[in-house]
Write an enzyme that holds these catalytic residues in place. Structure first.
Site, mmCIF file in Angstrom:
data_model
loop_
_atom_site.group_PDB
_atom_site.id
_atom_site.type_symbol
_atom_site.label_atom_id
_atom_site.label_comp_id
_atom_site.label_asym_id
_atom_site.label_seq_id
_atom_site.Cartn_x
_atom_site.Cartn_y
_atom_site.Cartn_z
ATOM 1 C CD GLU A 36 -111.449 9.179 -12.756
ATOM 2 O OE1 GLU A 36 -112.613 8.860 -12.490
ATOM 3 O OE2 GLU A 36 -111.004 9.246 -13.928
ATOM 4 C CE LYS A 83 -116.899 11.861 -13.220
ATOM 5 N NZ LYS A 83 -116.357 10.637 -13.834
ATOM 6 C CB CYS A 92 -112.905 11.233 -15.917
ATOM 7 S SG CYS A 92 -112.697 10.015 -17.245
#
Length: 531
Positions: free
Chosen positions: A290, A351, A401
């Site tokens: 990320e 995301k 994440c």
């Protein structure tokens, strides 16, 4: 005559607040947090803390119903449940202090209050559940077991879904190993947590005289039978032939959060190191974590991105790279970009499930985020069910994440079996939390997803835990925390039908568990009214 547990008290009168048990609940809450990832090294991989302790989760949780059985007033149950939950949650995500104070610049007293406030707020779900348990329990152990498990399940679901959800540290994550792990492909982490809470209540309600009665033996035999069947029944359709192994390179840059976004140090360091590894790697798939590139593509040095595109424009290699995308007018996304030979346009994954305060600002909380120095702290949200990246005979499904906390959202990718992932990829940056237990807690979360969905998970992170996890939740390889290194590995994708959890959660989310919990609680409430 049915087993009863009407004699509750051991140390206190049932009408007085049991301070002794409240103190035990506080200590048990801390142990509950430690059961998810033991905070001291107990062997295993270098640079990696000990494994989760499923038996400690069960025993520490049993202290809570044991305390609740000593009170008769619901508000006593509320206070005991709140004490347990606050201690558990504070000991679970205390490392939020590091992100807010050390890297966010929030004054230490305010950062402490923020952690305590979040734990106190989330603890209210469990406090209400414990108060209702005291109010509606009966005198039969079987009914109390079902009621406590249902209330615990509803509290866990509420924490995991309401207000965008913050399910970090749910009790079921302690069971990525142990006898309950076999239930993950059937009922997921929340179902496992409900079964563990039922076992905890059963243990708390037993007396020595009751173990000799047939209901006690019947309960033990029934639980053992369910676990035996869960281990031996097919968890998902089996692939006709196993996929060929694919070589991967997982990059761990180990750039501290304090310098990651600094123009004079972290940014040039990241750009240089990741470009070097991407250019030199010979793996079939190279994965950078990320925000490995910590600036927008238009902010990179002239020719930087074009050289990476050219590197993967031909040949037999591909790459997945974490990078923020967008601009001031259209907004920003936290994304993974895939560079694949023969494709004129790069693959893109944005995301979907954003972190409150870190990636989006909740209404009326702009003042709070303005107190902290968080770069790119307000992202746009990506779509719910984005396509996987097809390459080397596999379908690579990224998540970024925090997203792998939401197994029901990952399960939505398995509704269309022809397009379902064969390999999952988690790209993370846990440097916000230093070298804390958050790294190991997140590893257990990823392991639970592999159990639920029966797919391997590749983790490429900035500071740890960069790892290869097989479809059975076993960590095959891992890099030490806080090290700059490349993990070279072979991974074998799974091209088979979805697990039972993926089938029902992918279509209906967590509503089946909500419905089951509400039905049990409603039955207990109606039974209480009749009495």
């Amino acid at each position: 005559m049915p087993a009863s547990y009407s004699s509750y008290s051991l140390f206190e009168s049932p009408r007085r607040f049991p301070w002794w048990w409240a103190c035990l609940a506080l200590m048990a809450g801390v142990l509950q947090a430690w059961s998810l990832a033991w905070p001291w090294h107990t062997g295993g991989f270098p640079g990696h803390h000990g494994q989760p302790l499923w038996w400690l989760q069960w025993l520490s949780l049993a202290v809570l119903p044991a305390a609740l059985l000593r009170v008769q007033r619901p508000w006593h149950g509320v206070l005991i449940g709140w004490a347990f939950a606050c201690a558990w949650l504070c000991a679970t995500f205390w490392w939020l202090f590091i992100s807010m104070h050390t890297y966010g610049g929030l004054p230490a007293p305010l950062a402490v209050l923020a952690v305590l406030g979040l734990a106190a707020f989330l603890g209210l779900y469990y406090a209400v559940a414990c108060g209702l348990f005291v109010a509606w329990r009966g005198k039969r152990l079987a009914g109390a077991v079902l009621l406590f498990a249902a209330l615990w399940l509803l509290a866990e679901l509420a924490r995991g879904q309401w207000w965008t959800g913050f399910p970090w540290g749910a009790g079921g994550y302690a069971h990525v190993e142990g006898p309950l792990a076999s239930l993950a492909p059937w009922m997921g982490v929340y179902g496992i947590g409900a079964v563990a809470s039922a076992a905890a209540m059963w243990l708390a309600g037993l007396r020595g005289a009751h173990i000799a009665r047939w209901p006690g033996y019947a309960a033990l035999v029934a639980v053992a039978g369910v676990l035996w069947l869960a281990q031996r029944l097919p968890q998902a359709p089996v692939a006709a032939a196993p996929n060929k192994p694919v070589s991967v390179a997982l990059l761990q840059g180990n750039i501290s959060q304090g310098e990651k976004f600094q123009a004079s140090s972290g940014i040039p360091m990241a750009l240089a190191w990741y470009a070097q590894q991407l250019q030199q790697s010979q793996a079939d798939m190279v994965i950078a974590p990320e925000t490995a590139i910590p600036v927008l593509l238009q902010q990179t040095p002239h020719g930087y991105w074009q050289e990476l595109q050219q590197r993967f424009a031909s040949g037999q290699q591909a790459a997945l790279i974490g990078v923020p995308l967008g601009d001031f007018e259209q907004g920003y996304t936290n994304s993974m970009v895939g560079l694949v030979p023969g494709q004129p346009e790069a693959y893109r994954y944005d995301k979907h499930h954003l972190v409150p305060f870190g990636e989006f600002i909740p209404p009326m909380f702009r003042w709070f985020t303005d107190l902290m120095q968080i770069p790119l702290g307000d992202f746009n949200r990506g779509g719910m069910n984005q396509p996987s990246l097809p390459w080397a005979g596999e379908r690579w499904a990224p998540n970024i994440c925090y997203e792998d906390l939401f197994g029901e959202e990952l399960a939505s990718r398995f509704v269309d079996n022809a397009q379902s992932p064969t390999i999952m990829v988690n790209a993370s940056n846990i440097a916000w939390f230093g070298d804390s237990i958050a790294i190991d807690q997140h590893l257990q979360i990823s392991r639970m997803r592999t159990l639920e969905l029966a797919r391997p998970m590749l983790r490429a992170t900035n500071t740890g835990a960069t790892a290869v996890i097989d479809r059975a939740g076993v960590v095959q390889q891992i890099l030490p925390h806080q090290s700059r290194a490349v993990l070279q590995a072979q991974v074998q994708g799974v091209d088979a039908g979805p697990t039972w959890f993926a089938q029902w959660a992918g279509r209906w989310g967590l509503w089946p568990l909500w419905g089951l919990g509400v039905l049990v609680v409603l039955a207990a409430w109606l039974g209480r009214r009749r009495r």
